[in-house]
Structures are given as C-alpha cells and as structure tokens.
Design a protein around this motif. Structure first.
Motif, mmCIF file in Angstrom:
data_model
loop_
_atom_site.group_PDB
_atom_site.id
_atom_site.type_symbol
_atom_site.label_atom_id
_atom_site.label_comp_id
_atom_site.label_asym_id
_atom_site.label_seq_id
_atom_site.Cartn_x
_atom_site.Cartn_y
_atom_site.Cartn_z
ATOM 1 N N PRO A 230 6.279 5.675 4.608
ATOM 2 C CA PRO A 230 6.198 6.597 3.464
ATOM 3 C C PRO A 230 6.262 5.903 2.108
ATOM 4 O O PRO A 230 5.761 6.453 1.119
ATOM 5 C CB PRO A 230 7.415 7.510 3.664
ATOM 6 C CG PRO A 230 8.362 6.706 4.505
ATOM 7 C CD PRO A 230 7.491 5.898 5.408
ATOM 8 N N VAL A 231 6.841 4.726 2.042
ATOM 9 C CA VAL A 231 6.963 4.015 0.772
ATOM 10 C C VAL A 231 5.817 3.031 0.578
ATOM 11 O O VAL A 231 5.231 2.926 -0.493
ATOM 12 C CB VAL A 231 8.328 3.290 0.680
ATOM 13 C CG1 VAL A 231 8.473 2.570 -0.649
ATOM 14 C CG2 VAL A 231 9.468 4.287 0.857
ATOM 15 N N PHE A 232 5.458 2.309 1.627
ATOM 16 C CA PHE A 232 4.411 1.289 1.546
ATOM 17 C C PHE A 232 3.006 1.832 1.758
ATOM 18 O O PHE A 232 2.025 1.237 1.292
ATOM 19 C CB PHE A 232 4.680 0.180 2.572
ATOM 20 C CG PHE A 232 5.506 -0.940 2.050
ATOM 21 C CD1 PHE A 232 4.933 -2.125 1.630
ATOM 22 C CD2 PHE A 232 6.881 -0.799 1.957
ATOM 23 C CE1 PHE A 232 5.703 -3.157 1.137
ATOM 24 C CE2 PHE A 232 7.669 -1.826 1.465
ATOM 25 C CZ PHE A 232 7.074 -3.015 1.051
ATOM 26 N N GLY A 233 2.878 2.941 2.477
ATOM 27 C CA GLY A 233 1.562 3.438 2.870
ATOM 28 C C GLY A 233 0.542 3.540 1.757
ATOM 29 O O GLY A 233 -0.595 3.076 1.900
ATOM 30 N N PRO A 234 0.893 4.135 0.602
ATOM 31 C CA PRO A 234 -0.106 4.309 -0.451
ATOM 32 C C PRO A 234 -0.440 3.049 -1.257
ATOM 33 O O PRO A 234 -1.314 3.089 -2.128
ATOM 34 C CB PRO A 234 0.539 5.361 -1.375
ATOM 35 C CG PRO A 234 1.551 6.055 -0.529
ATOM 36 C CD PRO A 234 2.077 4.989 0.369
ATOM 37 N N LEU A 235 0.246 1.929 -1.012
ATOM 38 C CA LEU A 235 -0.062 0.702 -1.744
ATOM 39 C C LEU A 235 -1.489 0.258 -1.462
ATOM 40 O O LEU A 235 -2.026 0.498 -0.378
ATOM 41 C CB LEU A 235 0.892 -0.419 -1.338
ATOM 42 C CG LEU A 235 2.327 -0.369 -1.836
ATOM 43 C CD1 LEU A 235 3.138 -1.482 -1.171
ATOM 44 C CD2 LEU A 235 2.399 -0.505 -3.349
ATOM 45 N N PRO A 236 -2.122 -0.449 -2.408
ATOM 46 C CA PRO A 236 -3.414 -1.060 -2.096
ATOM 47 C C PRO A 236 -3.254 -2.109 -1.002
ATOM 48 O O PRO A 236 -2.145 -2.567 -0.707
ATOM 49 C CB PRO A 236 -3.841 -1.697 -3.423
ATOM 50 C CG PRO A 236 -2.591 -1.832 -4.217
ATOM 51 C CD PRO A 236 -1.692 -0.724 -3.788
ATOM 52 N N LEU A 237 -4.370 -2.522 -0.415
ATOM 53 C CA LEU A 237 -4.325 -3.437 0.719
ATOM 54 C C LEU A 237 -3.669 -4.772 0.356
ATOM 55 O O LEU A 237 -2.891 -5.323 1.132
ATOM 56 C CB LEU A 237 -5.738 -3.693 1.239
ATOM 57 C CG LEU A 237 -5.848 -4.600 2.474
ATOM 58 C CD1 LEU A 237 -5.092 -4.009 3.658
ATOM 59 C CD2 LEU A 237 -7.316 -4.829 2.827
ATOM 60 N N SER A 238 -3.955 -5.286 -0.848
ATOM 61 C CA SER A 238 -3.412 -6.584 -1.265
ATOM 62 C C SER A 238 -2.875 -6.479 -2.694
ATOM 63 O O SER A 238 -3.548 -6.864 -3.653
ATOM 64 C CB SER A 238 -4.487 -7.674 -1.188
ATOM 65 O OG SER A 238 -4.915 -7.869 0.135
#
Length: 253
Positions: free
Chosen positions: A138-146
């Motif tokens: 839930p915290v990392f999911g929406p981050l861009p790939l890199s």
C-alpha cells in the motif's frame, strides 16, 4: 510486548528518533505533518532521551547518522534505545519508517545482517528499482518503477530479516528497501534531504565522495538536480505511510 497506540480525535502521534543532528527530518517533517501526523522529535545528539516503550505513539520514524549499526554500546550508546524501540516495533508490527542507519538497525534487530559494504560507499543521486512484491504494497505500490533517491552509506544490509519482503533494489547493493511484517519499513536510501544537507555530508564524508565517480561539486550538483523529483515522488509516499498509521491506529483502538 503489547502496544497501545493513540487515536484521539483523529490525531496520530509519531515518535521520531533523530539519531544524529546531521540527518534531521528536513522535508519529511512537513510531508508527514501535512498528512495529519503529530510528530514528537527526540534529538539524541543534543541529549534528548527516548521513551522506554512505544506506548502512546501510533508509529515510529528512525533517521540516519554517521554511526554504524555494528557499533557496540560503548561506542554509540545512543543506539541502544533505538534498537530497543525498533525491536518493539517489529514485535508488535507498529508502523515504522527507518531510513539509512535506521534501516540497518532495523535489519539487525529483526535478525538480518549488516556489514561494511563490500563494494565500498554508495554516495550521491541514484535510482532504485521496485521489486514485483512492491506492486501490492500500500505504501510502495504507487511509486514509479525506478524512483530517484539519495545515497550516503558505507555499510550495507547484507541479509534481510527472516520473512522480510524486499521492495526495492539496485545493482550496487540489493537490499535497498524492505518491509518486516505488514507495517515496518526500512529504506537504505534517503528521501528526506535538502540540497544543503547533502552538501554538508559531502564536505564531511571525504572517503565516501572519493569512492564516487564524481568530484564533490559535481556530486552536489547532481543531487541538487534530483531534489524536485524526490519531492514529487516521496511526499505522496509519506502521505501513504501516514494513511497506514491511521488505519493501524483505528484497528488497534
């Protein structure tokens, strides 16, 4: 160990361990406050004491510093209390965000291993890559790939705690971000910095800068350039961590 968080009239309290004055909350503070968190900072380098337990707090933030997670108590006595609180957070799955030295301490208390980086210091602006497991987080999911990050460490997390979930890596050091349980996060890299903080680190850490492919001024210019992107990516990350704190506090009430 039991944990009693607070959720009084929608206010959620985070205990912030500022392990060394060279790594303050900086931009992470406003991001968390804007997301509704009440922050209680304890500055260990200026004599503040940590509480013995996390009772009364809904989460924990542990920042970085020039100390080593491998320092014995007689070398870095201020880390004893930090380790104890991180162990409590792991045991009770208290929402935690541990950065750089904080992440290394988290790895150790969780049963992982830290050592002097076998490929030398990792210093400056770089990228990390999300692992597949991050997509469902839930915290990392929406981050861009890199996403862009700032690195400034000499030690490495050589082994994650048993059962930990690896969330981000890079070719230099594999264990860049991880989760223990459902709510405890470690980031080997920095997201909280300002250009001024990085410049101070570059002046202090001549060994780390010497290990970089860039001279000090070039290294600083490159980190200056990524700070707007850091805010665009990691301020929403901080808000999602705050959402996690609120949800966990309601469940524990």
């Amino acid at each position: 160990m039991t944990w009693a968080g607070t959720n009084l009239v929608g206010v959620n309290r985070l205990l912030v361990a500022v392990v060394h004055e060279t790594d303050p909350l900086a931009r992470l503070g406003p991001w968390l406050r804007d997301a509704g968190m009440d922050l209680e900072e304890r500055h260990l380098g200026t004599g503040d004491e940590l509480p013995a337990t996390l009772d009364g707090f809904d989460g924990l933030v542990v920042l970085g510093g020039p100390q080593s997670a491998m320092d014995p108590p007689e070398v870095s006595p201020e880390l004893v209390g930090v380790r104890a609180l991180l162990a409590q957070a792991v045991a009770a799955d208290v929402p935690t965000l541990a950065i750089c030295l904080g992440a290394q301490l988290l790895a150790e208390v969780g049963g992982g291993k830290v050592r002097t980086g076998i490929d030398g210091p990792e210093v400056g602006a770089t990228l990390v890559a999300k692992r597949d497991a991050a997509d469902k987080d839930p915290v990392f999911g929406p981050l861009p790939l890199s996403p862009d990050v700032i690195q400034f460490h000499h030690d490495e997390i050589a082994q994650l705690p048993p059962g930990a979930t690896l969330l981000a890596s890079n070719p230099f050091y594999a264990n860049q971000a991880f989760r223990v349980g459902r709510h405890v996060y470690g980031l080997q890299f920095h997201i909280e910095t300002t250009p001024e903080i990085v410049r101070e680190w570059a002046e202090r850490d001549t060994v780390g800068v010497a290990a970089s492919p860039h001279d000090r001024e070039t290294l600083c210019l490159l980190t200056d350039a990524v700070h707007p992107d850091l805010e665009a990516v990691w301020a929403p990350f901080a808000a999602r961590f705050a959402d996690l704190v609120r949800t966990r506090a309601r469940q524990a009430a």
